[in-house]
Enzyme design. Structure first.
Site, PDB file in Angstrom:
ATOM      1  N   SER A 294       0.880  -1.269   0.046  1.00 40.01           N
ATOM      2  CA  SER A 294      -0.443  -0.103  -0.443  1.00 40.01           C
ATOM      3  C   SER A 294       1.191   0.814  -0.072  1.00 40.01           C
ATOM      4  CB  SER A 294      -1.082   0.053   0.862  1.00 40.01           C
ATOM      5  OG  SER A 294      -1.308   1.334   1.438  1.00 40.01           O
TER       6      SER A 294
ATOM      7  N   HIS B 157      -1.670  -1.655  -4.276  1.00 41.28           N
ATOM      8  CA  HIS B 157      -2.055  -0.789  -3.326  1.00 41.28           C
ATOM      9  C   HIS B 157      -2.539   0.475  -3.274  1.00 41.28           C
ATOM     10  CE1 HIS B 157      -5.561  -1.872  -0.799  1.00 41.28           C
ATOM     11  NE2 HIS B 157      -5.258  -1.382  -0.360  1.00 41.28           N
TER      12      HIS B 157
ATOM     13  N   ASP C 125      -5.176   3.606  -1.430  1.00 41.19           N
ATOM     14  CA  ASP C 125      -5.738   3.604  -0.763  1.00 41.19           C
ATOM     15  C   ASP C 125      -6.664   5.089  -0.656  1.00 41.19           C
ATOM     16  OD1 ASP C 125      -3.980   1.875   1.034  1.00 41.19           O
ATOM     17  OD2 ASP C 125      -5.974   1.122   1.486  1.00 41.19           O
TER      18      ASP C 125
ATOM     19  N   MET D 198      -8.679   7.658   0.168  1.00 42.11           N
ATOM     20  CA  MET D 198      -9.878   8.492   1.499  1.00 42.11           C
ATOM     21  C   MET D 198      -9.959  10.066   1.106  1.00 42.11           C
ATOM     22  SD  MET D 198      -7.136   6.843   4.060  1.00 42.11           S
ATOM     23  CE  MET D 198      -6.453   5.099   4.046  1.00 42.11           C
TER      24      MET D 198
ATOM     25  N   HIS E 286      -8.427   1.002  -3.429  1.00 40.05           N
ATOM     26  CA  HIS E 286      -9.377   1.009  -2.526  1.00 40.05           C
ATOM     27  C   HIS E 286      -9.979   1.522  -2.197  1.00 40.05           C
ATOM     28  CE1 HIS E 286      -9.169  -0.889   1.956  1.00 40.05           C
ATOM     29  NE2 HIS E 286     -10.579  -0.563   1.368  1.00 40.05           N
TER      30      HIS E 286
ATOM     31  N   MET F 232     -11.804   4.012   0.183  1.00 38.45           N
ATOM     32  CA  MET F 232     -12.612   4.620   1.456  1.00 38.45           C
ATOM     33  C   MET F 232     -12.947   5.562   1.382  1.00 38.45           C
ATOM     34  SD  MET F 232      -9.689   3.291   3.189  1.00 38.45           S
ATOM     35  CE  MET F 232      -8.356   2.270   2.287  1.00 38.45           C
TER      36      MET F 232
ATOM     37  N   MET G  54     -10.917  -6.282   5.395  1.00 43.34           N
ATOM     38  CA  MET G  54     -10.200  -5.100   6.920  1.00 43.34           C
ATOM     39  C   MET G  54      -9.645  -5.628   7.903  1.00 43.34           C
ATOM     40  SD  MET G  54      -9.610  -2.637   4.441  1.00 43.34           S
ATOM     41  CE  MET G  54      -8.810  -1.744   5.554  1.00 43.34           C
TER      42      MET G  54
ATOM     43  N   ASP H 116      -6.299  -6.679   4.452  1.00 45.36           N
ATOM     44  CA  ASP H 116      -5.618  -5.582   4.513  1.00 45.36           C
ATOM     45  C   ASP H 116      -5.962  -4.428   5.329  1.00 45.36           C
ATOM     46  OD1 ASP H 116      -6.829  -2.775   2.524  1.00 45.36           O
ATOM     47  OD2 ASP H 116      -4.840  -2.798   3.713  1.00 45.36           O
TER      48      ASP H 116
HETATM   49  C1  DX5 Z   1      -6.201   1.210   6.154  1.00 46.92           C
HETATM   50  C2  DX5 Z   1      -5.863   0.846   4.066  1.00 46.92           C
HETATM   51  C3  DX5 Z   1      -4.651  -0.001   4.297  1.00 46.92           C
HETATM   52  C4  DX5 Z   1      -3.376   0.288   5.669  1.00 46.92           C
HETATM   53  C5  DX5 Z   1      -2.673  -0.899   5.343  1.00 46.92           C
HETATM   54  O1  DX5 Z   1      -7.586   2.495   5.436  1.00 46.92           O
HETATM   55  O2  DX5 Z   1      -6.839   0.517   3.453  1.00 46.92           O
HETATM   56  O3  DX5 Z   1      -3.932  -0.267   3.119  1.00 46.92           O
HETATM   57  O4  DX5 Z   1      -2.418   1.149   3.798  1.00 46.92           O
HETATM   58  O5  DX5 Z   1      -1.172  -0.499   6.101  1.00 46.92           O
HETATM   59  P1  DX5 Z   1      -0.561  -1.787   7.306  1.00 46.92           P
HETATM   60  O6  DX5 Z   1       0.389  -2.505   6.221  1.00 46.92           O
HETATM   61  O7  DX5 Z   1       0.425  -0.548   7.417  1.00 46.92           O
HETATM   62  O8  DX5 Z   1      -2.152  -2.166   7.869  1.00 46.92           O
HETATM   63 ZN    ZN Z   2      -6.033  -0.289   1.725  1.00 39.72          ZN
END
Ligand code: DX5
Ligand code: ZN
Length: 231
Positions: free
Chosen positions: A12, A37, A39, A41, A70, A72, A141, A177
Site C-alpha cells: 500500500s 494498492h 488507498d 480516503m 481501494h 474508502m 479489512m 488489508d
Molecule cells: C487502511 C488501508 C490499508 C493500510 C495498510 O485504511 O486500507 O491499506 O494502508 O497499512 P498497514 O499494512 O501498515 O496496516
Molecule cells: Zn487499503
C-alpha cells in the site's frame, strides 16, 4: 487456464514517501510487488484524506503490474467513472459506503475494470452473499480503515474462512488489508486468502535509495505465506 489463487503481495503506497510516489512505485515493483494498492480516503467515510482521481492518474504510468484502488469513500458511485478513467485496474468499494452495493458493483463493471467489495471489521461476511456472482475480489479489512501501521484484528482470520466458504468454486480473490506482516499472514493463507496488502510491513526501514529493504520485506511476507500454503 485455472483461476490464479497464488500468493499476491500488494504494497500500500499509503506508507510510501508522499513526495516521491513515482519512484516508490517503481521501487516496490522492482523489488517483487505483485500489485500496487492505492488507498483512497475522503475524510468522511474514514478519518483521513488521501488521493483524488488526478493523483491516481499521475501514479498510472509508473504502475507496470496491477493498480488496485481501494475506495474508502462515501458516497462512492459519483466517483467510479473518474477513478476508472484515472487508470485503476480494479476498484474496490466498501459494502458500508451506501445503500446499494449491488448497483455500485454494476457501475464499476460497466467501466470495464475489475470490481471488489470490502468489509470493515464490524461487518459480518453474510452481508455479501448476494454479491459474490458480481465481484472479482472480496477485501476483508483486518484493521479499521483510515491509517497504516495499525494492529491486526485477529477475528479477521475467521471472517476470511467464512468468506472462502461462501465463495465456493467462484473465481473470486480474497484480499486482506491491515496489519499484514510475516507473523499474521500464515493463518490468513490457511483460512483461504490469496492477496495481501501490506503498507508498514513493506516500507519499514527502506527508501527509494535502499529499495532492497522493500524486497527483503516483501520476500519475508511471501515466504511466510508460502510456508503456510505448504503446511
Ligand atoms: C487502511 C488501508 C490499508 C493500510 C495498510 O485504511 O486500507 O491499506 O494502508 O497499512 P498497514 O499494512 O501498515 O496496516
Ligand atoms: Zn487499503
Amino acid at each position: 487456464m485455472s483461476f490464479d489463487r497464488s500468493i499476491k503481495i500488494a504494497p500500500s503506497i499509503l506508507s510510501a514517501d508522499f513526495a516521491n510516489f513515482g519512484a516508490e512505485i517503481r521501487a516496490i515493483e522492482g523489488q517483487g510487488a505483485d500489485w500496487v494498492h492505492v488507498d483512497v480516503m475522503d475524510g468522511h467515510f474514514v478519518p483521513n484524506l488521501t488521493f483524488g482521481p488526478p493523483a491516481v492518474k499521475a501514479f498510472r504510468p509508473h504502475v507496470k503490474t496491477f493498480m488496485d484502488v481501494h475506495l474508502m469513500i462515501a458516497p462512492v458511485d459519483p466517483y467510479i467513472e473518474a477513478y476508472a478513467e484515472a487508470g485503476a485496474d480494479m476498484i474496490v468499494a466498501h459494502w458500508e459506503a451506501g445503500p446499494h452495493p449491488h448497483r455500485t458493483l454494476q457501475a464499476i463493471k460497466a467501466q470495464g475494470v475489475k470490481c471488489g467489495i470490502s468489509l470493515n471489521p464490524g461487518t459480518p461476511a453474510s452481508v455479501i452473499s448476494e454479491l459474490l456472482d458480481l465481484v472479482d475480489m472480496v477485501l476483508v479489512m483486518s484493521v479499521n480503515p483510515g491509517f497504516g501501521g495499525q494492529k491486526f484484528i485477529p477475528s479477521s482470520v475467521a471472517k476470511v474462512r467464512a468468506v472462502r466458504e461462501m465463495i465456493g468454486d467462484r473465481e473470486v480473490h480474497i484480499q486482506v488489508d491491515g496489519g499484514v506482516d510475516p507473523t499474521t499472514v500464515g493463518p490468513l493463507v490457511e483460512a483461504g486468502a490469496d492477496c495481501f496488502v501490506a503498507g508498514s510491513a513493506v516500507f519499514k526501514g527502506g527508501s527509494v535509495d535502499a529499495p532492497e529493504v522493500y524486497g527483503a520485506n516483501i520476500r519475508a511476507i511471501r515466504e511466510a505465506a508460502e510456508a503456510a500454503q505448504r503446511a
